[in-house]
Design a protein around this motif. Structure first.
Motif, PDB file in Angstrom:
ATOM      1  N   ARG A 135      -3.653  -5.133  -0.927  1.00 37.04           N
ATOM      2  CA  ARG A 135      -2.627  -4.165  -0.545  1.00 37.04           C
ATOM      3  C   ARG A 135      -3.261  -2.976   0.177  1.00 37.04           C
ATOM      4  O   ARG A 135      -4.361  -2.533  -0.166  1.00 37.04           O
ATOM      5  CB  ARG A 135      -1.887  -3.653  -1.781  1.00 37.04           C
ATOM      6  CG  ARG A 135      -0.905  -4.643  -2.384  1.00 37.04           C
ATOM      7  CD  ARG A 135      -0.329  -4.113  -3.689  1.00 37.04           C
ATOM      8  NE  ARG A 135       0.715  -4.995  -4.211  1.00 37.04           N
ATOM      9  CZ  ARG A 135       1.121  -5.014  -5.474  1.00 37.04           C
ATOM     10  NH1 ARG A 135       0.555  -4.196  -6.367  1.00 37.04           N
ATOM     11  NH2 ARG A 135       2.073  -5.837  -5.862  1.00 37.04           N
ATOM     12  N   GLU A 136      -2.535  -2.447   1.153  1.00 31.98           N
ATOM     13  CA  GLU A 136      -2.994  -1.249   1.853  1.00 31.98           C
ATOM     14  C   GLU A 136      -2.585  -0.033   1.022  1.00 31.98           C
ATOM     15  O   GLU A 136      -1.537   0.569   1.236  1.00 31.98           O
ATOM     16  CB  GLU A 136      -2.397  -1.164   3.263  1.00 31.98           C
ATOM     17  CG  GLU A 136      -3.018  -0.038   4.086  1.00 31.98           C
ATOM     18  CD  GLU A 136      -2.376   0.103   5.453  1.00 31.98           C
ATOM     19  OE1 GLU A 136      -3.106   0.367   6.428  1.00 31.98           O
ATOM     20  OE2 GLU A 136      -1.143  -0.030   5.544  1.00 31.98           O
ATOM     21  N   THR A 137      -3.409   0.344   0.067  1.00 29.98           N
ATOM     22  CA  THR A 137      -3.076   1.428  -0.846  1.00 29.98           C
ATOM     23  C   THR A 137      -3.558   2.791  -0.350  1.00 29.98           C
ATOM     24  O   THR A 137      -3.032   3.817  -0.803  1.00 29.98           O
ATOM     25  CB  THR A 137      -3.702   1.172  -2.229  1.00 29.98           C
ATOM     26  OG1 THR A 137      -5.103   0.944  -2.063  1.00 29.98           O
ATOM     27  CG2 THR A 137      -3.064  -0.023  -2.908  1.00 29.98           C
ATOM     28  N   ALA A 138      -4.550   2.827   0.539  1.00 28.13           N
ATOM     29  CA  ALA A 138      -5.155   4.117   0.885  1.00 28.13           C
ATOM     30  C   ALA A 138      -5.662   4.129   2.316  1.00 28.13           C
ATOM     31  O   ALA A 138      -6.877   4.125   2.563  1.00 28.13           O
ATOM     32  CB  ALA A 138      -6.282   4.439  -0.094  1.00 28.13           C
ATOM     33  N   ARG A 144      -1.108   5.162  -3.190  1.00 27.49           N
ATOM     34  CA  ARG A 144      -0.641   5.364  -1.815  1.00 27.49           C
ATOM     35  C   ARG A 144      -0.046   6.766  -1.632  1.00 27.49           C
ATOM     36  O   ARG A 144      -0.282   7.426  -0.610  1.00 27.49           O
ATOM     37  CB  ARG A 144       0.395   4.292  -1.465  1.00 27.49           C
ATOM     38  CG  ARG A 144       0.871   4.336  -0.010  1.00 27.49           C
ATOM     39  CD  ARG A 144      -0.279   4.082   0.964  1.00 27.49           C
ATOM     40  NE  ARG A 144       0.145   4.194   2.345  1.00 27.49           N
ATOM     41  CZ  ARG A 144       0.426   3.162   3.133  1.00 27.49           C
ATOM     42  NH1 ARG A 144       0.319   1.926   2.661  1.00 27.49           N
ATOM     43  NH2 ARG A 144       0.804   3.355   4.371  1.00 27.49           N
ATOM     44  N   ASP A 156      -2.912   9.196  -1.505  1.00 25.59           N
ATOM     45  CA  ASP A 156      -3.619   9.071  -0.233  1.00 25.59           C
ATOM     46  C   ASP A 156      -2.923   9.857   0.873  1.00 25.59           C
ATOM     47  O   ASP A 156      -3.581  10.471   1.720  1.00 25.59           O
ATOM     48  CB  ASP A 156      -3.721   7.595   0.136  1.00 25.59           C
ATOM     49  CG  ASP A 156      -4.504   7.354   1.409  1.00 25.59           C
ATOM     50  OD1 ASP A 156      -5.745   7.358   1.342  1.00 25.59           O
ATOM     51  OD2 ASP A 156      -3.860   7.171   2.463  1.00 25.59           O
ATOM     52  N   TYR A 180       7.569   5.957  -3.028  1.00 26.16           N
ATOM     53  CA  TYR A 180       6.475   5.053  -3.386  1.00 26.16           C
ATOM     54  C   TYR A 180       6.768   4.241  -4.649  1.00 26.16           C
ATOM     55  O   TYR A 180       6.067   3.274  -4.927  1.00 26.16           O
ATOM     56  CB  TYR A 180       5.184   5.852  -3.546  1.00 26.16           C
ATOM     57  CG  TYR A 180       4.824   6.624  -2.299  1.00 26.16           C
ATOM     58  CD1 TYR A 180       4.202   5.992  -1.227  1.00 26.16           C
ATOM     59  CD2 TYR A 180       5.140   7.973  -2.178  1.00 26.16           C
ATOM     60  CE1 TYR A 180       3.881   6.687  -0.076  1.00 26.16           C
ATOM     61  CE2 TYR A 180       4.826   8.677  -1.026  1.00 26.16           C
ATOM     62  CZ  TYR A 180       4.203   8.031   0.024  1.00 26.16           C
ATOM     63  OH  TYR A 180       3.901   8.730   1.168  1.00 26.16           O
ATOM     64  N   ARG A 187       7.667   0.863  -3.352  1.00 22.28           N
ATOM     65  CA  ARG A 187       6.873   0.318  -2.245  1.00 22.28           C
ATOM     66  C   ARG A 187       6.319  -1.054  -2.599  1.00 22.28           C
ATOM     67  O   ARG A 187       6.278  -1.967  -1.770  1.00 22.28           O
ATOM     68  CB  ARG A 187       5.737   1.268  -1.883  1.00 22.28           C
ATOM     69  CG  ARG A 187       5.038   0.864  -0.595  1.00 22.28           C
ATOM     70  CD  ARG A 187       4.032   1.887  -0.148  1.00 22.28           C
ATOM     71  NE  ARG A 187       3.584   1.590   1.206  1.00 22.28           N
ATOM     72  CZ  ARG A 187       4.026   2.156   2.305  1.00 22.28           C
ATOM     73  NH1 ARG A 187       4.959   3.086   2.224  1.00 22.28           N
ATOM     74  NH2 ARG A 187       3.563   1.820   3.493  1.00 22.28           N
ATOM     75  N   ASP A 220      -0.505   1.101  -7.821  1.00 18.57           N
ATOM     76  CA  ASP A 220      -0.834   1.060  -6.395  1.00 18.57           C
ATOM     77  C   ASP A 220       0.042   2.021  -5.594  1.00 18.57           C
ATOM     78  O   ASP A 220      -0.433   2.657  -4.644  1.00 18.57           O
ATOM     79  CB  ASP A 220      -0.671  -0.367  -5.866  1.00 18.57           C
ATOM     80  CG  ASP A 220      -1.704  -1.325  -6.436  1.00 18.57           C
ATOM     81  OD1 ASP A 220      -2.713  -0.854  -7.001  1.00 18.57           O
ATOM     82  OD2 ASP A 220      -1.489  -2.554  -6.335  1.00 18.57           O
TER      83      ASP A 220
END
Length: 663
Positions: free
Chosen positions: A345-348, A553, A556, A490, A493, A549
């Motif tokens: 996953r694109e968490t940051a 995000r 971030d 979020y 998300r 997660d």
């Protein structure tokens, strides 16, 4: 010379035993220059509130009642004595009348002896409050501290976490020790309200708080004037904050006396209590001259108290290759949930960009699996067996040499922003900072762990104000910590609203089966408790991980603002930013959830990324490093004297473009 070239030259000089060529910053701290002989019109408090103290002898002895785990409770020789049968034993004492309203509890002071144990705790309740007074264990109470067992009576002063209204000080719950089978004696119990404390504060240097934001402070009482002879450096300015603790109107006035003349450089009337008002006072016209700075406090009420917060004469100078240091710590963040460490996953994305522009350490190990123990290791470069912090009540001694103290000694402006109660006065980690924001200062829901937005809101204006002087900032955010559910948008998300509602119902059922009181409060079951509740752990933990997660995000997004501001201020080439965590989190990989219960990789492996001045871009270091290595690295790169002894090693030699460091 570029920042990268400067770093390489500095490392060569260090290896040869010579210090890097860094201009020494100028910082004249008025707190350190204070002298009682230079206080004009010294004034005492106009009124002193009555002292509230309970004793177990005399005409009206204090009333008391045993709670769970206490036996043989009785008054003997003027002391309340008893024994404990559990490690959560507690009792109650009662004030004869209600405490004055409209005030706050500053502290509770006890004279206690206990034969064994490490900690004692106190809680306060309104008389007749509903519910079981002992429903929460002493470990969760808002006042606690270390206990020194033995044969002698000792005085303990416990300050609450945050502002506690005085009307709560009617029933006092006391856990005199944290072990079973101990004897104890209580000679007295004293409730110190804020107004009583303020009346006792002397003029002069101190560590004072307004709404749980602490500063090195010069305390004054109207109409006192504090005088400071000084030789001003070039490009000088006075960095100071004004504040007061009571409803009043105070006039703060700063005068420069030089060459037989006086110039008023600041006049401010403050009417709002419990709020710091930062000021920047230009002193450049007196550069290189001997002057006297006079800090005058005026009020219609003699004895009214005012705070001159963290008064420092700073000198704006040409920017050195390494001017600022920012340490960002994300509480409870396991590195394998970051996409820059390979997570799906694109968490940051902001942290991924940071890593691509800086150096990522693939294998970084924390010294402990919970905050209370791990952050002292980071801030002192000592393993837990050396710094001595192991349990809730442990505190660092005044003699401890922290990272903040090293930067302070070198003249750096310093700010600490904490979102965790263990990072601050409860562990004595505030020492060395000019300004420190306790977790209790946060304005959001006290049950929420989502703090990055408010903390970044506090950091950015401070960076603006200190961009032209050497600075050190510590930013501690807790967004990944439980409760995991992030703020909208979020929260959905990675998890649906439907799954979230099911999770809430299942957690309520799970709490009925969680045996450990603290884990029950956090809603953190072990494998056997899932089985007892007849709840399938897989889907339940899928939601936990999705919310976890989502919280990363959200955090971030706020940290992206820090990197953006550093660039906007032109600090990217002269500021070093370090991102790390204190520990990770378990999601039943080894039969448990939460942290602090084991030392498996999921709780001890943390992210570590360096970005900014002189740091090679896109480098990945495969060598295993530790959290205790951060402090010696920062001090070496900033050319700051290293206190001894440190148990970590500097990572500066690894911050190169050499092939041995890269994957």
């Amino acid at each position: 010379m570029t920042a990268k070239a400067w770093l390489s030259a500095s490392l060569l000089l260090v290896a040869c035993g010579a210090p890097p060529p860094v201009e020494a910053p100028t910082a004249l701290r008025l707190v350190s220059l204070f002298s009682a002989e230079r206080v004009d019109a010294r004034t005492a408090a106009s009124t002193v509130p009555a002292r509230t103290e309970l004793r177990f002898t005399g005409a009206q002895p204090a009333k008391f009642a045993a709670g769970p785990g206490v036996t043989a409770l009785a008054v003997r020789a003027g002391k309340l004595t008893g024994r404990t049968t559990t490690d959560t034993a507690a009792l109650r004492v009662f004030l004869p009348s209600a405490a004055p309203g409209g005030d706050f509890v500053y502290a509770v002071e006890l004279r206690v002896r206990a034969s064994a144990g490490r900690a004692l705790a106190v809680n306060l309740r309104e008389s007749g409050a509903a519910g079981d007074p002992f429903a929460s264990p002493p470990a969760d109470w808002p006042l606690f501290g270390p206990l020194v067992p033995g044969a002698a009576l000792r005085t303990y002063t416990l300050e609450p976490l945050g502002r506690m209204p005085s009307q709560r000080a009617q029933e006092i719950l006391i856990a005199p020790t944290d072990v079973a089978g101990a004897s104890f004696e209580i000679e007295s119990v004293r409730v110190i309200l804020a107004k009583e404390h303020v009346a006792s504060v002397p003029s002069g240097p101190g560590w004072q708080a307004l709404a749980e934001i602490y500063r090195e402070t010069l305390v004054a009482r109207a109409p006192e004037t504090l005088r400071f002879p000084a030789q001003l450096p070039s490009n000088a300015w006075l960095d100071i904050a004004l504040g007061m603790v009571e409803d009043d109107a105070l006039r703060f006035r700063i005068v420069v006396r030089a060459g037989g003349s006086e110039t008023t450089v600041l006049e401010r009337t403050v009417t709002q209590p419990q709020r710091w008002e930062p000021q920047r006072v230009d002193l450049t016209r007196w550069a290189g001259q001997p002057v006297e700075l006079a800090l005058a406090l005026e009020s219609e009420r003699p004895g009214a108290i005012g705070f001159w917060g963290a008064p420092v004469v700073r000198s704006t100078a040409p920017r050195a290759p390494l001017r600022g240091v920012i340490v960002i710590l994300a509480d409870t963040l396991r590195r394998d949930h970051l996409d820059c460490y390979g997570y799906a996953r694109e968490t940051a994305p902001a942290l991924s960009r940071m890593a691509s522009e800086g150096t990522l350490f693939r294998e970084a190990i924390s010294q402990a699996a919970w905050t209370k123990v791990s952050v002292p290791s980071l801030m002192l470069s000592l393993v837990p067996s050396s710094h001595g912090v192991r349990s809730f009540a442990d505190r660092l001694p005044d003699e401890a040499s922290t990272l903040a103290e090293a930067f302070r000694a070198a003249g750096f402006a310093s700010l600490g922003l904490s979102s965790n109660i263990f990072v601050g006065k409860l562990t004595h980690l505030e020492q060395g900072f000019e300004e420190f924001h306790e977790a209790a200062s946060l304005s959001g829901d006290p049950g929420s762990s989502k703090t990055a937005r408010e903390q970044v809101d506090r950091l950015l204006p401070w960076l603006d104000a200190h961009r032209d002087v050497p600075f050190f900032a510590y930013l501690h955010v807790t967004d990944p910590h439980s409760p995991y559910r992030p703020t909208p948008p979020y929260d959905t998300r990675f998890a649906s609203a439907e799954h979230g509602a099911r999770h809430d119902r299942e957690q309520a059922e799970l709490r009925k089966h969680i045996a450990h009181p603290l884990m029950r409060a956090f809603g953190m079951p072990i494998a056997s408790e899932f089985a007892a509740a007849k709840i399938e752990p897989g889907p339940y933990l899928d939601v936990d991980r999705a919310w976890y997660d989502g919280s990363i995000r959200a955090m971030d997004a706020e940290l992206a603002r820090v990197f953006e501001r550093v660039r906007e201020l032109g600090l990217a080439e002269s500021t070093l930013v370090v991102f790390t965590s204190d520990h990770g989190e378990e999601f039943l990989e080894h039969g448990a959830t939460f942290h602090g219960r084991s030392v498996y990789g999921e709780v001890t492996q943390v992210p570590l990324v360096f970005w900014g001045a002189g740091v090679p871009a896109g480098q990945i270091v495969e060598q295993t490093v530790q959290s205790i290595d951060v402090m010696p690295t920062l001090l070496e790169l900033a050319a700051v004297t290293t206190p001894a002894p440190l148990q970590g090693r500097s990572l500066a030699p690894l911050l190169t473009d050499g092939p041995s460091a890269s994957a």
